[in-house]
Design a protein around this motif. Sequence first.
Motif, PDB file in Angstrom:
ATOM      1  N   GLU A   1     -39.984  -4.795  -8.394  1.00 39.42           N
ATOM      2  CA  GLU A   1     -40.801  -3.641  -8.770  1.00 39.42           C
ATOM      3  C   GLU A   1     -39.892  -2.453  -9.077  1.00 39.42           C
ATOM      4  O   GLU A   1     -39.582  -1.650  -8.191  1.00 39.42           O
ATOM      5  CB  GLU A   1     -41.761  -3.290  -7.623  1.00 39.42           C
ATOM      6  CG  GLU A   1     -42.608  -2.065  -7.873  1.00 39.42           C
ATOM      7  CD  GLU A   1     -43.482  -1.700  -6.679  1.00 39.42           C
ATOM      8  OE1 GLU A   1     -44.145  -0.649  -6.745  1.00 39.42           O
ATOM      9  OE2 GLU A   1     -43.513  -2.454  -5.682  1.00 39.42           O
TER      10      GLU A   1
ATOM     11  N   ILE B   1     -39.178   1.219 -10.352  1.00 42.55           N
ATOM     12  CA  ILE B   1     -39.953   2.455 -10.518  1.00 42.55           C
ATOM     13  C   ILE B   1     -39.064   3.453 -11.249  1.00 42.55           C
ATOM     14  O   ILE B   1     -37.986   3.824 -10.754  1.00 42.55           O
ATOM     15  CB  ILE B   1     -40.382   3.039  -9.154  1.00 42.55           C
ATOM     16  CG1 ILE B   1     -41.259   2.041  -8.392  1.00 42.55           C
ATOM     17  CG2 ILE B   1     -41.094   4.374  -9.337  1.00 42.55           C
ATOM     18  CD1 ILE B   1     -42.627   1.809  -8.984  1.00 42.55           C
TER      19      ILE B   1
ATOM     20  N   GLU C   1     -42.113  12.877 -11.347  1.00 38.70           N
ATOM     21  CA  GLU C   1     -42.457  11.739 -12.221  1.00 38.70           C
ATOM     22  C   GLU C   1     -43.903  11.781 -12.706  1.00 38.70           C
ATOM     23  O   GLU C   1     -44.270  11.041 -13.609  1.00 38.70           O
ATOM     24  CB  GLU C   1     -42.214  10.415 -11.489  1.00 38.70           C
ATOM     25  CG  GLU C   1     -40.767  10.022 -11.363  1.00 38.70           C
ATOM     26  CD  GLU C   1     -40.106  10.565 -10.120  1.00 38.70           C
ATOM     27  OE1 GLU C   1     -40.451  10.133  -9.009  1.00 38.70           O
ATOM     28  OE2 GLU C   1     -39.239  11.447 -10.261  1.00 38.70           O
ATOM     29  N   LYS C   2     -44.717  12.609 -12.073  1.00 38.28           N
ATOM     30  CA  LYS C   2     -46.115  12.724 -12.519  1.00 38.28           C
ATOM     31  C   LYS C   2     -46.312  13.883 -13.493  1.00 38.28           C
ATOM     32  O   LYS C   2     -47.421  14.162 -13.933  1.00 38.28           O
ATOM     33  CB  LYS C   2     -47.044  12.887 -11.306  1.00 38.28           C
ATOM     34  CG  LYS C   2     -47.009  11.680 -10.372  1.00 38.28           C
ATOM     35  CD  LYS C   2     -48.129  11.697  -9.371  1.00 38.28           C
ATOM     36  CE  LYS C   2     -48.061  10.514  -8.403  1.00 38.28           C
ATOM     37  NZ  LYS C   2     -48.110   9.216  -9.088  1.00 38.28           N
TER      38      LYS C   2
ATOM     39  N   LYS D   1     -41.279   8.371 -20.331  1.00 36.44           N
ATOM     40  CA  LYS D   1     -41.579   7.198 -19.508  1.00 36.44           C
ATOM     41  C   LYS D   1     -41.609   5.884 -20.300  1.00 36.44           C
ATOM     42  O   LYS D   1     -41.060   4.872 -19.837  1.00 36.44           O
ATOM     43  CB  LYS D   1     -42.900   7.399 -18.762  1.00 36.44           C
ATOM     44  CG  LYS D   1     -43.200   6.284 -17.765  1.00 36.44           C
ATOM     45  CD  LYS D   1     -44.465   6.569 -16.966  1.00 36.44           C
ATOM     46  CE  LYS D   1     -44.708   5.482 -15.939  1.00 36.44           C
ATOM     47  NZ  LYS D   1     -45.934   5.737 -15.145  1.00 36.44           N
TER      48      LYS D   1
ATOM     49  N   VAL E   1     -39.424   2.597 -19.082  1.00 33.13           N
ATOM     50  CA  VAL E   1     -40.051   1.338 -18.658  1.00 33.13           C
ATOM     51  C   VAL E   1     -39.566   0.179 -19.527  1.00 33.13           C
ATOM     52  O   VAL E   1     -39.241  -0.904 -19.024  1.00 33.13           O
ATOM     53  CB  VAL E   1     -41.589   1.457 -18.679  1.00 33.13           C
ATOM     54  CG1 VAL E   1     -42.252   0.102 -18.425  1.00 33.13           C
ATOM     55  CG2 VAL E   1     -42.054   2.471 -17.628  1.00 33.13           C
TER      56      VAL E   1
ATOM     57  N   GLU F   1     -44.692  -0.600 -14.000  1.00 35.04           N
ATOM     58  CA  GLU F   1     -45.600   0.511 -14.268  1.00 35.04           C
ATOM     59  C   GLU F   1     -46.186   0.376 -15.673  1.00 35.04           C
ATOM     60  O   GLU F   1     -45.548  -0.169 -16.572  1.00 35.04           O
ATOM     61  CB  GLU F   1     -44.836   1.823 -14.188  1.00 35.04           C
ATOM     62  CG  GLU F   1     -44.145   2.064 -12.872  1.00 35.04           C
ATOM     63  CD  GLU F   1     -43.051   3.105 -13.009  1.00 35.04           C
ATOM     64  OE1 GLU F   1     -43.315   4.251 -12.607  1.00 35.04           O
ATOM     65  OE2 GLU F   1     -41.961   2.777 -13.499  1.00 35.04           O
TER      66      GLU F   1
ATOM     67  N   ASN G   1     -48.394   7.833 -18.599  1.00 37.77           N
ATOM     68  CA  ASN G   1     -49.203   8.484 -17.561  1.00 37.77           C
ATOM     69  C   ASN G   1     -50.531   8.809 -18.231  1.00 37.77           C
ATOM     70  O   ASN G   1     -50.596   9.660 -19.123  1.00 37.77           O
ATOM     71  CB  ASN G   1     -48.496   9.746 -17.073  1.00 37.77           C
ATOM     72  CG  ASN G   1     -49.266  10.447 -15.981  1.00 37.77           C
ATOM     73  OD1 ASN G   1     -50.481  10.314 -15.877  1.00 37.77           O
ATOM     74  ND2 ASN G   1     -48.564  11.219 -15.169  1.00 37.77           N
TER      75      ASN G   1
ATOM     76  N   TYR H   1     -48.917  -5.571 -13.573  1.00 34.49           N
ATOM     77  CA  TYR H   1     -48.949  -4.116 -13.476  1.00 34.49           C
ATOM     78  C   TYR H   1     -49.270  -3.659 -12.055  1.00 34.49           C
ATOM     79  O   TYR H   1     -50.053  -4.293 -11.347  1.00 34.49           O
ATOM     80  CB  TYR H   1     -49.983  -3.533 -14.441  1.00 34.49           C
ATOM     81  CG  TYR H   1     -49.574  -3.604 -15.894  1.00 34.49           C
ATOM     82  CD1 TYR H   1     -48.380  -3.043 -16.339  1.00 34.49           C
ATOM     83  CD2 TYR H   1     -50.390  -4.232 -16.842  1.00 34.49           C
ATOM     84  CE1 TYR H   1     -48.002  -3.111 -17.682  1.00 34.49           C
ATOM     85  CE2 TYR H   1     -50.032  -4.295 -18.186  1.00 34.49           C
ATOM     86  CZ  TYR H   1     -48.834  -3.733 -18.600  1.00 34.49           C
ATOM     87  OH  TYR H   1     -48.470  -3.797 -19.924  1.00 34.49           O
TER      88      TYR H   1
ATOM     89  N   SER I   1     -50.607  -0.338  -9.581  1.00 33.88           N
ATOM     90  CA  SER I   1     -51.603   0.732  -9.757  1.00 33.88           C
ATOM     91  C   SER I   1     -51.023   2.123  -9.566  1.00 33.88           C
ATOM     92  O   SER I   1     -51.634   3.108 -10.010  1.00 33.88           O
ATOM     93  CB  SER I   1     -52.784   0.528  -8.803  1.00 33.88           C
ATOM     94  OG  SER I   1     -52.369   0.548  -7.452  1.00 33.88           O
ATOM     95  N   ALA I   2     -49.861   2.227  -8.883  1.00 32.73           N
ATOM     96  CA  ALA I   2     -49.151   3.509  -8.731  1.00 32.73           C
ATOM     97  C   ALA I   2     -49.999   4.596  -8.082  1.00 32.73           C
ATOM     98  O   ALA I   2     -49.799   5.780  -8.349  1.00 32.73           O
ATOM     99  CB  ALA I   2     -48.614   3.983 -10.090  1.00 32.73           C
TER     100      ALA I   2
END
Length: 336
Positions: A164, A166, A175-176, A184, A188, A208, A212, A250, A252-253
């Motif tokens: 995984e 990130i 990161e948000k 992003k 990824v 991910e 976003n 995937y 869910s973050a």
Amino acid sequence: MAQMSKGKYTNIQACADQKGVIAAAAMDQRGSLRQAIAKARGGEVSDAELLEFKTAVTKILTPHASAILMDVEYGLPAIEARAPGTGVLLAYEKSGYDTNVKGRLPDLLPEWSVRRLVEAGANAIKILLYYNPFDDPHINRIKHAYIERIGAECAGLDVPFFLEPIAYDDNLGNEKGFEFAKVKPKYVAAYMEEFSKERYGVDVLKVELPFNITFVEGTSAFGGTAAYTRAQALADLKATASAAGKPFIYLSAGVSDAVFRESLELAAEAGVPFSGVLCGRATWQDGIPAYAKQGVQALEDWLADRGVQNIESLNQVLAKAAKPWWTIYGAEPVVG
């Protein structure tokens, strides 16, 4: 046609449903779960209470999941409560990272090995790795060697390795946030390509979504500031999927159940061959206040109602959109 060892094949299948889709629940949260319950309660949370929460989630949700991801520090006894036929993934990494050292360097649980995790019931080993493909090369050499060692350890025990990665960039802040949202997709795609290399021994990438969704125009989750159009989000899904040389699912973050479903529906629209999900907080996080204030019976009641609805709604999306984990190989692997 891909070749695969018997142990890896059998144990990936143990974590998938009859169609080869991985519909797994994640319950390996540690510090973040303790903090969330403590915040809702306004008081301390014991190790025994973490286990109680994890056991309730496992018992109520695994009849609707193909596998459960668990930590060994607080949750190991909870896997006994899983539904028959549910696969087990165990986390091998320490939670979090040392904020005093540059690069979010990873570390393993010192009292555990892949052999010990298998002996504890693992069908597969999971590692979370914070990774910036464009970081200082020295930092990434440390991380690459770390993943190579784990991959070799999993190969030696003939057990699947779920990685995984990130994405992050400490120079871009949260990161948000908007600035990171813009880059992003590139991050990824880069880590999906890197960790698909055979040298790492990764069997399944837990990744991910490459956007976003708060910044995707035309979605119900759109927050008003656009980093991508809907068409760009679909193109980013395709670009990242094409970078993968391994099956990918995937995560869910931590977004809400409805937002995660909408994100997966975009993946379905893009036609990408994702092979399922490993979904944690999106399914059960709204049950935290019930547990914090009213105890385990209230949590179980919430899970049996809303939690099951959440996971079944997710399963409906997977039934329409997810592909068997071996799809990326073009055919079911030949077992050697």
